[in-house]
Design a protein around this motif. Structure first.
Motif, mmCIF file in Angstrom:
data_model
loop_
_atom_site.group_PDB
_atom_site.id
_atom_site.type_symbol
_atom_site.label_atom_id
_atom_site.label_comp_id
_atom_site.label_asym_id
_atom_site.label_seq_id
_atom_site.Cartn_x
_atom_site.Cartn_y
_atom_site.Cartn_z
ATOM 1 N N ASN A 1 0.833 -1.211 0.000
ATOM 2 C CA ASN A 1 0.000 0.000 0.000
ATOM 3 C C ASN A 1 0.864 1.256 0.000
ATOM 4 O O ASN A 1 0.582 2.229 -0.712
ATOM 5 N N ILE A 2 1.928 1.232 0.786
ATOM 6 C CA ILE A 2 2.831 2.391 0.837
ATOM 7 C C ILE A 2 3.495 2.605 -0.520
ATOM 8 O O ILE A 2 3.606 3.740 -1.012
ATOM 9 N N LYS A 3 3.930 1.520 -1.167
ATOM 10 C CA LYS A 3 4.554 1.650 -2.480
ATOM 11 C C LYS A 3 3.570 2.194 -3.511
ATOM 12 O O LYS A 3 3.926 3.039 -4.351
ATOM 13 N N ALA A 4 2.305 1.711 -3.464
ATOM 14 C CA ALA A 4 1.295 2.194 -4.409
ATOM 15 C C ALA A 4 1.026 3.684 -4.206
ATOM 16 O O ALA A 4 0.926 4.447 -5.181
ATOM 17 N N ASN A 5 0.909 4.105 -2.954
ATOM 18 C CA ASN A 5 0.675 5.531 -2.678
ATOM 19 C C ASN A 5 1.864 6.375 -3.122
ATOM 20 O O ASN A 5 1.690 7.484 -3.655
ATOM 21 N N ALA A 6 3.069 5.854 -2.915
ATOM 22 C CA ALA A 6 4.258 6.600 -3.343
ATOM 23 C C ALA A 6 4.294 6.733 -4.864
ATOM 24 O O ALA A 6 4.616 7.802 -5.400
ATOM 25 N N ALA A 7 3.960 5.659 -5.577
ATOM 26 C CA ALA A 7 3.931 5.727 -7.042
ATOM 27 C C ALA A 7 2.862 6.704 -7.528
ATOM 28 O O ALA A 7 3.066 7.451 -8.487
ATOM 29 N N LYS A 8 1.714 6.728 -6.853
ATOM 30 C CA LYS A 8 0.655 7.659 -7.232
ATOM 31 C C LYS A 8 1.087 9.102 -7.010
ATOM 32 O O LYS A 8 0.824 9.979 -7.842
ATOM 33 N N ARG A 9 1.756 9.353 -5.891
ATOM 34 C CA ARG A 9 2.244 10.718 -5.637
ATOM 35 C C ARG A 9 3.271 11.141 -6.671
ATOM 36 O O ARG A 9 3.255 12.279 -7.140
ATOM 37 N N ARG A 10 4.163 10.219 -7.038
ATOM 38 C CA ARG A 10 5.166 10.560 -8.058
ATOM 39 C C ARG A 10 4.500 10.859 -9.401
ATOM 40 O O ARG A 10 4.911 11.787 -10.112
ATOM 41 N N ALA A 11 3.462 10.085 -9.754
ATOM 42 C CA ALA A 11 2.759 10.339 -11.007
ATOM 43 C C ALA A 11 2.069 11.701 -10.982
ATOM 44 O O ALA A 11 2.103 12.450 -11.969
ATOM 45 N N ASN A 12 1.433 12.051 -9.859
ATOM 46 C CA ASN A 12 0.769 13.352 -9.751
ATOM 47 C C ASN A 12 1.788 14.487 -9.828
ATOM 48 O O ASN A 12 1.543 15.515 -10.476
ATOM 49 N N GLU A 13 2.925 14.318 -9.158
ATOM 50 C CA GLU A 13 3.954 15.361 -9.217
ATOM 51 C C GLU A 13 4.495 15.522 -10.631
ATOM 52 O O GLU A 13 4.744 16.643 -11.087
ATOM 53 N N HIS A 14 4.666 14.415 -11.340
ATOM 54 C CA HIS A 14 5.147 14.499 -12.723
ATOM 55 C C HIS A 14 4.121 15.202 -13.611
ATOM 56 O O HIS A 14 4.488 16.043 -14.452
ATOM 57 N N ALA A 15 2.835 14.878 -13.418
ATOM 58 C CA ALA A 15 1.793 15.528 -14.228
ATOM 59 C C ALA A 15 1.741 17.026 -13.954
ATOM 60 O O ALA A 15 1.610 17.838 -14.878
ATOM 61 N N ARG A 16 1.874 17.414 -12.680
ATOM 62 C CA ARG A 16 1.882 18.849 -12.360
ATOM 63 C C ARG A 16 3.098 19.538 -12.969
ATOM 64 O O ARG A 16 3.004 20.669 -13.449
ATOM 65 N N SER A 17 4.242 18.857 -12.946
ATOM 66 C CA SER A 17 5.448 19.448 -13.525
ATOM 67 C C SER A 17 5.296 19.644 -15.029
ATOM 68 O O SER A 17 5.663 20.699 -15.576
ATOM 69 N N VAL A 18 4.725 18.644 -15.723
ATOM 70 C CA VAL A 18 4.522 18.765 -17.168
ATOM 71 C C VAL A 18 3.546 19.888 -17.480
ATOM 72 O O VAL A 18 3.758 20.685 -18.408
ATOM 73 N N LEU A 19 2.463 19.976 -16.699
ATOM 74 C CA LEU A 19 1.473 21.034 -16.928
ATOM 75 C C LEU A 19 2.078 22.408 -16.694
ATOM 76 O O LEU A 19 1.822 23.353 -17.452
ATOM 77 N N PHE A 20 2.906 22.538 -15.658
ATOM 78 C CA PHE A 20 3.534 23.824 -15.382
ATOM 79 C C PHE A 20 4.473 24.233 -16.514
ATOM 80 O O PHE A 20 4.466 25.389 -16.958
ATOM 81 N N GLU A 21 5.283 23.311 -17.002
ATOM 82 C CA GLU A 21 6.209 23.626 -18.091
ATOM 83 C C GLU A 21 5.454 23.994 -19.371
ATOM 84 O O GLU A 21 5.848 24.914 -20.090
ATOM 85 N N LYS A 22 4.357 23.300 -19.649
ATOM 86 C CA LYS A 22 3.565 23.617 -20.845
ATOM 87 C C LYS A 22 2.939 25.000 -20.731
ATOM 88 O O LYS A 22 2.940 25.788 -21.666
ATOM 89 N N THR A 23 2.384 25.300 -19.547
ATOM 90 C CA THR A 23 1.777 26.616 -19.340
ATOM 91 C C THR A 23 2.817 27.720 -19.462
ATOM 92 O O THR A 23 2.572 28.768 -20.063
#
Length: 321
Positions: free
Chosen positions: A203-225
């Motif tokens: 469960n901890i690994k799954a939550n960590a992977a989800k957080r990393r995916a969300n952070e990556h998506a926010r980073s991509v959106l910020f760079e595009k904007t």
């Protein structure tokens, strides 16, 4: 292996050797061997000696009654207590060394089930009448590395606090099934705990992977904007400068459009009629010149020539020559 257990096994080996090397040993020889083994100061385990064929031969019906009790006595020394000896009839009497040894072994058994142990309960279980005798027994057990304990004679009631016990008692064969069941239950509980831990780790690994995916998506959106903003700013730069220059030119020299307007009376063919319609007695403007600034604001309102409280643009008026 515990050092006390190692020393006890080494101390038993001479007696095991005698039991296995003697052919057709008499019951008297075996009974004396048991007496010597249980009286030895360093022997605290007897399971290996019990398993030898010479010792087990005492169970035969041909063994005289006076020697049959020695096998039961050896079993009591292996896994029994002083109370078992007192409750079992037809056992051989104990010498002083055997009495001390059996009481020490009984103290080991009590220490694993009850803690702290009161003086009264120990004295009753070991048939000791004086507290000093009990304290001497506990001290001997401590110096023999059988237990780690602290005497508390000043407490109410006085107690013996045992913190560790040496693994020096043999396992009774009849208790093996109970031990196996206990160990099986313990293994099941350990498996359940391990399963819960593994599930929590997943469960901890799954939550960590989800957080990393969300952070990556926010980073991509910020760079595009940020890239879109920079592109739009570059494309609109020229038009903005032209628009600013046009605004600056409209307002005149200062580039601002104000409320003042400048007029030249010579630029108009017809008189605006101001002088003909001036209020009676309004001669103060004749000496001012052909041009003057008139603020159509609050000043005119005080003179009765404008609406009170209104502000008008300032005009430059002049009389035709």
């Amino acid at each position: 292996m515990n050092q006390a257990h190692t020393r006890a096994m080494e101390a038993l080996q001479p007696f095991v050797h005698l039991a296995t090397s003697t052919n057709a040993a008499s019951p008297k020889f075996i009974s004396n061997l048991i007496t010597n083994a249980t009286s030895s100061p360093n022997t605290y385990v007897f399971g290996e000696l019990l398993e030898t064929p010479a010792i087990q031969a005492l169970r035969s019906t041909d063994t005289p009654a006076e020697f049959q009790g020695h096998l039961t006595l050896l079993e009591i020394f292996a896994w029994g207590t002083w109370q078992d000896y007192q409750a079992t009839p037809n056992l051989p009497p104990l010498n002083a060394e055997q009495t001390q040894k059996l009481r020490l072994l009984s103290l080991l058994s009590f220490s694993t089930t009850i803690n702290p142990i009161t003086y009264t309960s120990l004295m009753d279980a070991l048939s000791i009448t004086a507290p000093a005798e009990l304290e001497s027994l506990v001290t001997a057990a401590i110096y023999s590395s059988l237990i780690t304990a602290r005497l508390s004679p000043a407490t109410s009631p006085p107690t013996v606090n045992v913190t560790s016990v040496a693994p020096l008692r043999d396992v009774k064969p009849q208790s093996l099934s109970t031990m196996i069941m206990t160990l099986t239950q313990w293994e099941t509980r350990c498996g359940d705990v391990i399963g819960d831990i593994e599930a929590e780790i997943a469960n901890i690994k799954a939550n960590a992977a989800k957080r990393r995916a969300n952070e990556h998506a926010r980073s991509v959106l910020f760079e595009k904007t940020l890239a879109d903003f920079n592109n739009n700013n570059h494309e609109g730069g020229t038009g903005s400068r032209k628009h600013g220059a046009w605004q600056k030119g409209v307002g005149g020299p200062g580039g601002n459009v104000g409320n003042k307007r400048e007029f030249n009376a010579d630029d108009f063919d017809e008189d605006d009629g101001f002088w003909e319609q001036a209020p009676e007695g309004f001669d103060g403007y004749s000496g001012v010149g052909s041009r003057m600034d008139i603020d159509e604001g609050s000043g005119f309102a005080r003179m009765g020539m404008g609406t009170t409280g209104s502000r008008h643009a300032k005009r430059v008026l002049g009389k035709k020559s």
